[in-house]
Write an enzyme that holds these catalytic residues in place. Structure first.
Site, PDB file in Angstrom:
ATOM      1  CD  GLU A 124       4.916  15.600  22.648  1.00 13.88           C
ATOM      2  OE1 GLU A 124       3.838  15.189  23.113  1.00 13.88           O
ATOM      3  OE2 GLU A 124       5.342  15.271  21.526  1.00 13.88           O
ATOM      4  CD  GLU A 136       8.325  12.065  21.622  1.00 10.42           C
ATOM      5  OE1 GLU A 136       7.241  11.892  21.027  1.00 10.42           O
ATOM      6  OE2 GLU A 136       8.386  12.353  22.821  1.00 10.42           O
TER       7      GLU A 136
HETATM    8  C1  GAL Z   1       4.316  12.198  21.933  1.00  6.46           C
HETATM    9  C2  GAL Z   1       4.822  11.997  23.351  1.00  6.46           C
HETATM   10  C3  GAL Z   1       5.343  10.599  23.585  1.00  6.46           C
HETATM   11  C4  GAL Z   1       4.380   9.600  23.011  1.00  6.46           C
HETATM   12  C5  GAL Z   1       4.163   9.882  21.557  1.00  6.46           C
HETATM   13  C6  GAL Z   1       3.220   8.899  20.890  1.00  6.46           C
HETATM   14  O1  GAL Z   1       3.396  13.224  21.884  1.00  6.46           O
HETATM   15  O2  GAL Z   1       5.854  12.914  23.647  1.00  6.46           O
HETATM   16  O3  GAL Z   1       5.509  10.402  24.963  1.00  6.46           O
HETATM   17  O4  GAL Z   1       3.166   9.704  23.704  1.00  6.46           O
HETATM   18  O5  GAL Z   1       3.602  11.160  21.411  1.00  6.46           O
HETATM   19  O6  GAL Z   1       3.039   9.210  19.531  1.00  6.46           O
END
Ligand code: GAL
Length: 648
Positions: free
Chosen positions: A143, A298
């Site tokens: 990110e 994710e």
């Molecule tokens: C994303 C990040 C992850 C984790 C997640 C939590 O932004 O890539 O590492 O922090 O959020 O929601």
């Protein structure tokens, strides 16, 4: 194959748990995981000393278990030694505050020493794992810009100047573009130019816009440097970096998307109708990759930990969310993270394997989803086709972010999302496209909020209408040129002729204030004194000024709204332009229906019932999971999903 898995962070756990992790992954149908994302301080505990043994064992376990590895470069979280040794590389905010280590993303994107140290560890990782049998993809960084998208330190100032020299060539050109005759801002030496650090009053709009562009480019440059290094070491291994499209607006994802081998995106539920916001992010992710399948890198199995009150997902919601992404073009469904952390700032974030273990709702749903995705293997590689495009330009959003506007209540991202949401409710799947991209495949192009448009973007839309397309534009679009200078002679300067309208003055509305439309709707936030030149007025304010106009332009037509409509009022106008453009509308309240198809015509209908009642929809084919025939009608129980291999 549809990819299934998440971030695996075994370094947070005793090694005894690792084999169990891989066994449980297999039980759940997990076939790929990202590893090493935040492992810099473990791989390089002391500057220049690398310890790969543990990561070797992790990779070997994955290979033995048949789980593919997305090997991350750990550069999103420099270790404490980095901040202590190189304090000049720490990020600095606009007020001059240094942001110290102890969290993540603690680096200045323009820092030469950060770049050197990051590339050094990337090179070691590339060399070590390029031929590993588990390796399937490079997951570069994590990110970009999530917490450090803009840095205002001296190194950033120097890099900004370099970027400006490349863009403008001469100070005269820069002074002209930024309008520096205003407030005595004329620059006589490049060295006088600063990032928009804290000042007594408003910044120069051109300066702030170019700084946003520069900051995005600085991060992209870091991505390119890592990717090129890895490509040199392992040309056969694709690379991606996980974007935050739809949620984060500091990076120009059109430029990032051009540089990745496959678009990957992260999405977390947010907002009043989170599943509709999800659909926007998924449509944008697909569009960033020009329609090609993308990876959901994710999302969450249940609650996150960063929203104050963190709502847990209701039973079935994990499945619905996942199938939404799948329906909208994702070829992988992955989560942050595999095993819920015991310690650290994200210990209260849900995961595939919860603190309470496998006897849980989340685990049962994770296993269930693995089965569904296995059954959906043949969907991989198919694409979504849309008749409708929404224009989005990050530069326009950034320009409008300048606080000195006719109103700060007109928020372009909210307006864009509200139009997308009403289309969702009308059952229309749409792409999100850059204003300068090829529009010829669409029937209808929507311009909800595009304050700034380049000359190329302006003529691109005209050509689309001339060739027979239909357009609907919202107010405060086509106002400024690429330097955020007003296009003169009556608003909206870029599209006065196309829309057949000229606007002499804006009348922004206070919060709670509205304009009533003669046709029955209510406009909020914005109103204006517009005159139809060649357009037909389709609706007016009750006070007589045009509210909705339509102008025929060569082969097509361009509609314009002079106020912001919402809900049913907006749906009425969108329904009308869809009908005019020949875009089918098919709404069953609370039900999402999307199609994917292969180039050879094999198609799939995804039906996601977000409502609390069973629904019956039209479908013909075979159920993907159960193989049951579907003869014209399909019942989808409340909260359930169905995928049909269509025969039409
Ligand atoms: C994303 C990040 C992850 C984790 C997640 C939590 O932004 O890539 O590492 O922090 O959020 O929601």
């Amino acid at each position: 194959m549809i990819g299934y898995g998440g971030d695996w962070n075994p370094e947070q756990w005793p090694e005894e748990t690792w084999a169990e992790d891989v066994a449980l992954m297999r039980e759940a149908g997990v076939n790929q995981v990202s590893v090493g994302i935040f492992s810099w301080s473990l791989v390089e505990p002391v500057e220049g000393r690398y310890e790969f043994g543990w990561l070797d064992r992790v990779m070997d376990l994955l290979a033995a278990g048949g789980v593919r590895a997305f090997m991350a470069t750990p550069t999103a979280a420099p270790p404490p030694w980095f901040g202590r040794t190189y304090p000049e590389a720490l990020p600095v905010d606009a007020d001059g505050r240094v942001l110290f280590h102890g969290s993540r993303q603690g680096f200045c994107p323009s820092s030469p020493v950060y770049r050197d140290k990051a590339l050094a560890i990337v090179e070691r990782i590339g060399e070590r794992y390029r031929d590993h049998p588990a390796l399937a993809m490079w997951h570069v960084h994590n990110e970009y810009g999530c917490h450090n998208s803009r840095c205002y330190c001296d190194a950033s100032a120097a890099a900004f100047r370099g970027w400006l020299v490349a863009r403008y060539g001469t100070l005269d050109a820069l002074n002209e573009a930024w309008g520096t005759a205003f407030w005595s801002q004329r620059y006589s030496d490049w060295g006088q130019i600063l990032p928009p650090r804290a000042t007594p009053s408003f910044h120069n709009p051109g300066q702030q816009l170019d700084f946003r562009r520069f900051s995005s480019d600085a991060l992209l440059d870091l991505y390119r440097a890592e990717r090129d290094l890895l490509a040199g070491l392992a040309p056969q291994v694709p690379a991606t970096t996980n974007l935050m499209a739809g949620a984060h607006w500091d990076m120009d994802y059109w430029s990032f998307a051009r540089e990745v081998d496959v678009v990957s995106n992260d999405h977390y539920l947010i907002g009043k109708d989170p599943h509709i916001d999800l659909a926007f992010a998924a449509d944008l992710s697909r569009s960033l990759g020009r329609g090609r399948p993308w990876l959901l890198m994710e999302h969450s199995t249940s609650a996150v930990n960063w929203q104050g009150v963190n709502r847990a997902k209701r039973p079935g919601e994990l499945r619905r969310n996942s199938v939404q992404h799948l329906a909208r073009g994702a070829d992988a469904i992955m989560f942050f993270q595999w095993r819920a952390s015991r310690a650290g700032a994200e210990k209260w974030h849900s995961a595939m394997l919860p603190h309470a273990g496998t006897g849980t709702k989340v685990w049962r749903e994770v296993v269930g989803l693995g089965g569904l995705l296995k059954d959906a293997a043949e969907v991989a590689g198919s694409t979504v086709t849309s008749d409708v495009a929404i224009l989005l330009d990050y530069g326009s959003v950034w320009a409008q972010d300048h606080p000195a506007q006719p109103t700060t209540l007109h928020k372009p991202v909210e307006v864009i999302k509200s139009w997308h949401a009403e289309l969702w409710k009308l059952g229309v799947t749409c792409d999100v496209v850059h204003p300068e991209s090829d529009l010829s495949g669409y029937r209808l192009v929507l311009v909800p909020a595009l304050y700034l448009v380049t000359d190329h973007g302006a003529t691109n839309l005209e050509r689309f209408v001339a060739d027979g397309g239909t357009v609907l534009a919202g107010p405060y679009s086509g106002i400024a040129d690429e330097h955020d200078r007003i296009r003169l002679g009556g608003y909206p300067g870029a599209w006065r002729d196309l829309l057949g309208v000229t606007v002499e003055e804006f009348f922004p509305l206070e919060e709670g204030e509205s304009v009533e439309l003669a046709g029955g709707g209510i406009g909020a936030v914005w109103s204006e004194l517009a005159h139809a030149t060649t357009a037909t007025v389709l609706d007016t304010y009750v006070t007589g000024e045009p509210a909705w106009t339509r102008n025929e332009w060569e082969g097509g037509a361009a509609h314009y709204l002079t106020t912001l409509l919402a809900g049913a009022d907006l749906a009425r106008v969108l329904g009308a332009v869809c009908a005019e453009a020949g875009v089918p509308v098919s709404a069953t309240p609370g039900v999402e229906m999307v199609r994917r198809a292969h180039a050879d015509g094999r198609g799939y209908l995804f039906v996601i019932n977000h409502s609390g009642a069973d629904v019956v929809v039209a479908a013909t084919g075979v159920g993907l999971s159960d193989g049951d025939p579907v003869d014209g009608e399909l019942t989808v129980p409340a909260g359930e999903v169905r995928i049909v291999r269509e025969t039409r």
